[in-house]
Write a protein that holds these residues in place. Structure first.
Motif, PDB file in Angstrom:
ATOM      1  N   MET A 197      10.100  12.578  -9.202  1.00 43.54           N
ATOM      2  CA  MET A 197       9.490  11.760  -9.452  1.00 43.54           C
ATOM      3  C   MET A 197      10.279  10.390  -7.990  1.00 43.54           C
ATOM      4  N   SER A 198       8.178  10.277  -7.641  1.00 43.93           N
ATOM      5  CA  SER A 198       8.400   9.473  -6.273  1.00 43.93           C
ATOM      6  C   SER A 198       9.902   8.644  -5.839  1.00 43.93           C
ATOM      7  N   THR A 199       9.935   8.345  -4.709  1.00 48.68           N
ATOM      8  CA  THR A 199      10.745   6.604  -4.673  1.00 48.68           C
ATOM      9  C   THR A 199       9.948   5.582  -4.126  1.00 48.68           C
ATOM     10  N   PHE A 200       8.697   5.488  -4.054  1.00 47.12           N
ATOM     11  CA  PHE A 200       8.123   4.102  -3.562  1.00 47.12           C
ATOM     12  C   PHE A 200       7.773   3.646  -4.810  1.00 47.12           C
ATOM     13  N   PRO A 201       7.840   2.030  -4.806  1.00 49.82           N
ATOM     14  CA  PRO A 201       7.511   2.023  -5.744  1.00 49.82           C
ATOM     15  C   PRO A 201       5.873   2.112  -6.654  1.00 49.82           C
ATOM     16  N   THR A 202       5.995   1.862  -8.088  1.00 53.71           N
ATOM     17  CA  THR A 202       5.151   1.926  -8.337  1.00 53.71           C
ATOM     18  C   THR A 202       3.932   1.463  -8.737  1.00 53.71           C
ATOM     19  N   SER A 203       2.632   0.938  -8.851  1.00 50.32           N
ATOM     20  CA  SER A 203       2.159  -0.250  -8.971  1.00 50.32           C
ATOM     21  C   SER A 203       0.097   0.136  -9.586  1.00 50.32           C
ATOM     22  N   VAL A 204      -0.449  -0.225  -9.550  1.00 44.54           N
ATOM     23  CA  VAL A 204      -1.731   0.205 -10.130  1.00 44.54           C
ATOM     24  C   VAL A 204      -2.878  -1.406  -9.653  1.00 44.54           C
ATOM     25  N   SER A 205      -3.576  -0.635  -8.400  1.00 44.76           N
ATOM     26  CA  SER A 205      -4.381  -2.334  -8.183  1.00 44.76           C
ATOM     27  C   SER A 205      -6.036  -2.374  -7.744  1.00 44.76           C
ATOM     28  N   ALA A 206      -6.530  -2.873  -8.328  1.00 45.12           N
ATOM     29  CA  ALA A 206      -8.088  -2.800  -8.355  1.00 45.12           C
ATOM     30  C   ALA A 206      -8.200  -3.938  -7.511  1.00 45.12           C
ATOM     31  N   THR A 207      -9.390  -4.002  -6.342  1.00 44.15           N
ATOM     32  CA  THR A 207      -9.798  -5.181  -5.622  1.00 44.15           C
ATOM     33  C   THR A 207     -11.695  -4.985  -5.781  1.00 44.15           C
TER      34      THR A 207
ATOM     35  N   LEU B  79      -7.581  -6.234 -10.227  1.00 42.85           N
ATOM     36  CA  LEU B  79      -5.959  -5.873 -11.806  1.00 42.85           C
ATOM     37  C   LEU B  79      -5.039  -5.282  -9.959  1.00 42.85           C
ATOM     38  N   ALA B  80      -3.554  -6.259 -10.767  1.00 39.19           N
ATOM     39  CA  ALA B  80      -2.492  -5.961 -10.584  1.00 39.19           C
ATOM     40  C   ALA B  80      -1.558  -5.364 -11.172  1.00 39.19           C
ATOM     41  N   VAL B  81      -1.420  -3.885 -11.519  1.00 37.20           N
ATOM     42  CA  VAL B  81       0.048  -3.534 -12.302  1.00 37.20           C
ATOM     43  C   VAL B  81       1.309  -3.181 -12.176  1.00 37.20           C
TER      44      VAL B  81
ATOM     45  N   LEU C  11     -11.576   1.921 -18.664  1.00 37.45           N
ATOM     46  CA  LEU C  11     -10.897   1.013 -16.655  1.00 37.45           C
ATOM     47  C   LEU C  11      -9.802   2.540 -17.161  1.00 37.45           C
ATOM     48  N   LEU C  12      -8.730   2.542 -18.486  1.00 36.22           N
ATOM     49  CA  LEU C  12      -7.965   4.012 -17.725  1.00 36.22           C
ATOM     50  C   LEU C  12      -8.630   5.981 -17.846  1.00 36.22           C
ATOM     51  N   LYS C  13      -9.523   6.014 -17.392  1.00 38.67           N
ATOM     52  CA  LYS C  13     -10.454   6.390 -17.380  1.00 38.67           C
ATOM     53  C   LYS C  13     -10.754   6.488 -15.498  1.00 38.67           C
ATOM     54  N   LEU C  14     -11.597   5.225 -14.653  1.00 41.21           N
ATOM     55  CA  LEU C  14     -11.433   4.753 -13.526  1.00 41.21           C
ATOM     56  C   LEU C  14      -9.517   5.055 -12.957  1.00 41.21           C
TER      57      LEU C  14
ATOM     58  N   LEU D  48      -9.586   1.194  -5.505  1.00 44.35           N
ATOM     59  CA  LEU D  48      -8.879   1.032  -6.838  1.00 44.35           C
ATOM     60  C   LEU D  48      -6.977   1.961  -5.824  1.00 44.35           C
ATOM     61  N   ARG D  49      -6.207   1.537  -6.436  1.00 48.15           N
ATOM     62  CA  ARG D  49      -4.852   2.033  -5.557  1.00 48.15           C
ATOM     63  C   ARG D  49      -3.951   2.076  -6.000  1.00 48.15           C
TER      64      ARG D  49
END
Length: 546
Positions: free
Chosen positions: A1-11, A29-31, A49-52, A64-65
């Motif tokens: 598992m990667s060490t950097f913070p996990t997140s999902v963001s859409a602008t 969106l910011a999760v 949204l999940l597919k995106l 979308l990041r």
């Protein structure tokens, strides 16, 4: 598992289907970490949204990041039936290399393939056991597992990968009560970022926050689904109170504007009278007239602006109140007297092995929950009762008119309108009667003239339910097969409303315990090889043991 913070963001995310249908326009969106329950009405864009996020669709515009690796469990899981279980889990190459090394082939290629996964088989077996799939060997083929098991198998593959972001789309839809408990445990144990789309209340009570997708925007609520409902109830109570305040203010402003018009009219009449009597020099009276006109104009404009502002406040207040319409219908002709014989099954043997030993009777307006594992034969039993399937042995005798709503909702003719479908089920009913009854199922006016093929998922369900419950002769035995699958929360409430009005006998095959408890089940039946009576308490005990 990667060490950097996990997140999902859409602008400023936009997405439009090729036919021009817009789904998202400037979505923000910011999760962050934790389990997020993504909810919303059918058609709001949850699965899109999940597919995106999963990369299966590309945004029309915006950014979308996703930080880290994404694992995605789609709503409809399809696996190649020829695959071995280890291939479906994504460990076949590592496992083959491991076996080669154990057999003496210590090539660099094999060591590279294994990497750090020396315990891959142990982890895979442990994961399968955790999800209730311990009986499935790694060398079996996918064609040998059930539909529900294939969903859990796909989830096992994702959990073995340990992605940073896990996306689950309606994961409990095809799972029986026992498999659901396994999935709940896996969700509860997840420590990374998870976004789950579901209408399953028990699953949503395991999340840390709720994201409500409505009208292209996401509104966040802290806590699980129960906390969301409580917060929403308070919010809606405040919104309804604001509507009442705004309505009162609007009436007040209308009254004050009317009073202002009366006062101004009196002043005009008085001014005209003074002007006609010429009690003051003409130049002075003209000046006063102009001043009065200016003053009257300002006075009128002030009240009109206040009225406009009051209307805007009322519109804003009304917009804040959710209009999740309710089905309100009377179905007196569906009533079954207590003790009336409804259904008889005698020594019934079903096509795929299940059976009903001796004689089974359904009498009066009983409400029966039919439960059992995936593949136990619940759907087969219902289709045998309707006459769609012939029994291998034994007898089925129905004593009242019956209707059946299958999982596929294929009771509607897509080439006909909603009104025409209902008229087809009730040929003696007048057009006015059909439309009046359909209005109770929320198909009012032109909405009843929509082609069935153009309906959304929730609309299609309501139309199918209306066609069954408004049929003639009125159904006194109604059978539903997994009716809450793929329904949003509003549609489940509408189904509950409709069943509250139904007065006949009811058989519901479902894995949705909260729904079953909400519709007043009076008798619980378990199909596990043989059909037998059980209880809600025993069902819960069985789930705890499995």
């Amino acid at each position: 598992m990667s060490t950097f913070p996990t997140s999902v963001s859409a602008t400023a995310l936009d997405f439009t289907w090729p036919d021009g249908t817009e789904v998202f326009d400037d979505l923000q969106l910011a999760v962050g970490p934790g389990r997020t329950g993504l909810i919303g009405v059918n058609g709001s864009g949850k699965s899109t949204l999940l597919k995106l996020i999963a990369g299966e669709l590309t945004p029309t515009d915006g950014s979308l990041r996703i930080a880290g690796e994404v694992g995605y469990l789609p709503q409809n899981v399809t696996l190649d039936t020829a695959l071995r279980v280890d291939e479906a889990l994504g460990i076949a190459a590592t496992r083959a290399a491991l076996h080669a090394i154990e057999a003496g082939d210590a090539s660099e290629e094999n060591f590279t393939a294994v990497g750090d996964d020396w315990d891959v088989e142990e982890r895979a077996v442990a994961m399968l056991d955790q999800l209730g799939l311990g009986h499935i060997g790694l060398d079996r083929t996918i064609g040998e597992v059930s539909g529900g098991e294939s969903v859990l198998l796909r989830l096992a593959a994702l959990l073995l990968r340990r992605p940073d972001v896990l996306l689950l789309d309606e994961p409990t839809n095809n799972l029986d009560l026992f498999a659901r408990r396994r999935l709940y445990a896996a969700v509860a144990a997840w420590s990374g970022v998870m976004i789950v789309v579901s209408h399953d209340r028990e699953l949503l009570d395991l999340v840390d926050q709720i994201a409500d997708l409505r009208s292209g925007e996401v509104v966040w609520y802290g806590g699980n689904f129960t906390a969301y409902e409580e917060a929403l109830a308070i919010e809606q109570e405040a919104a309804e109170r604001m509507v009442r305040v705004a309505e009162g203010d609007l009436k007040k402003q209308k009254r004050e504007l009317s009073d202002a018009h009366v006062k101004l009219a009196k002043r005009v009449r008085y001014g005209n009278k003074m002007y006609a009597q010429k009690r003051e020099p003409k130049i002075i009276m003209n000046a006063r007239k102009r001043e009065a006109q200016v003053s009257a104009g300002k006075h009128r404009i002030m009240h009109e602006e206040k009225l406009k502002e009051a209307k805007e406040r009322l519109d804003e207040a009304i917009e804040a109140v959710r209009d999740d319409e309710e089905i309100r219908v009377d179905l007196p002709y569906t009533a079954v007297p207590p003790g009336r014989q409804v259904l008889t099954l005698r020594n019934l043997e079903l096509a795929y092995g299940a059976r009903v030993k001796g004689e089974f009777d359904l009498r009066g307006p009983e409400r029966i929950a039919l439960i059992g594992r995936n593949g136990a034969g619940k759907t087969t039993l219902l289709r045998t009762v309707t006459g769609e399937l012939r029994p291998v042995g034994g007898e089925v005798e129905t004593h009242v008119p019956l209707r059946f709503l299958p999982q596929r909702l294929d009771v509607l003719d897509g080439a006909l309108t909603v009104a025409e479908n209902v008229a087809k089920a009730a040929p003696d009913a007048t057009n006015n009667r059909v439309r009046a009854r359909l209005a109770r199922f929320l198909f009012k006016g032109a909405r009843a003239d929509q082609l069935a093929s153009t309906l959304s998922g929730g609309e299609r369900f309501r139309a199918a339910l209306a066609a069954l419950m408004l049929a003639e002769p009125a159904p006194q035995l109604l059978m539903l097969d997994e009716p809450t699958n793929n329904l949003d929360m509003a549609s489940v409430r509408q189904l509950t409303d409709a069943l509250d009005a139904y007065e006949g006998a009811l058989i519901v095959a479902s894995h949705d315990l909260p729904f079953l408890e909400s519709i007043g089940i009076t008798r619980w039946l378990l199909l596990d090889g043989e059909l037998r009576d059980t209880s809600l308490e025993e069902v819960r005990e069985l789930m705890a043991l499995n």
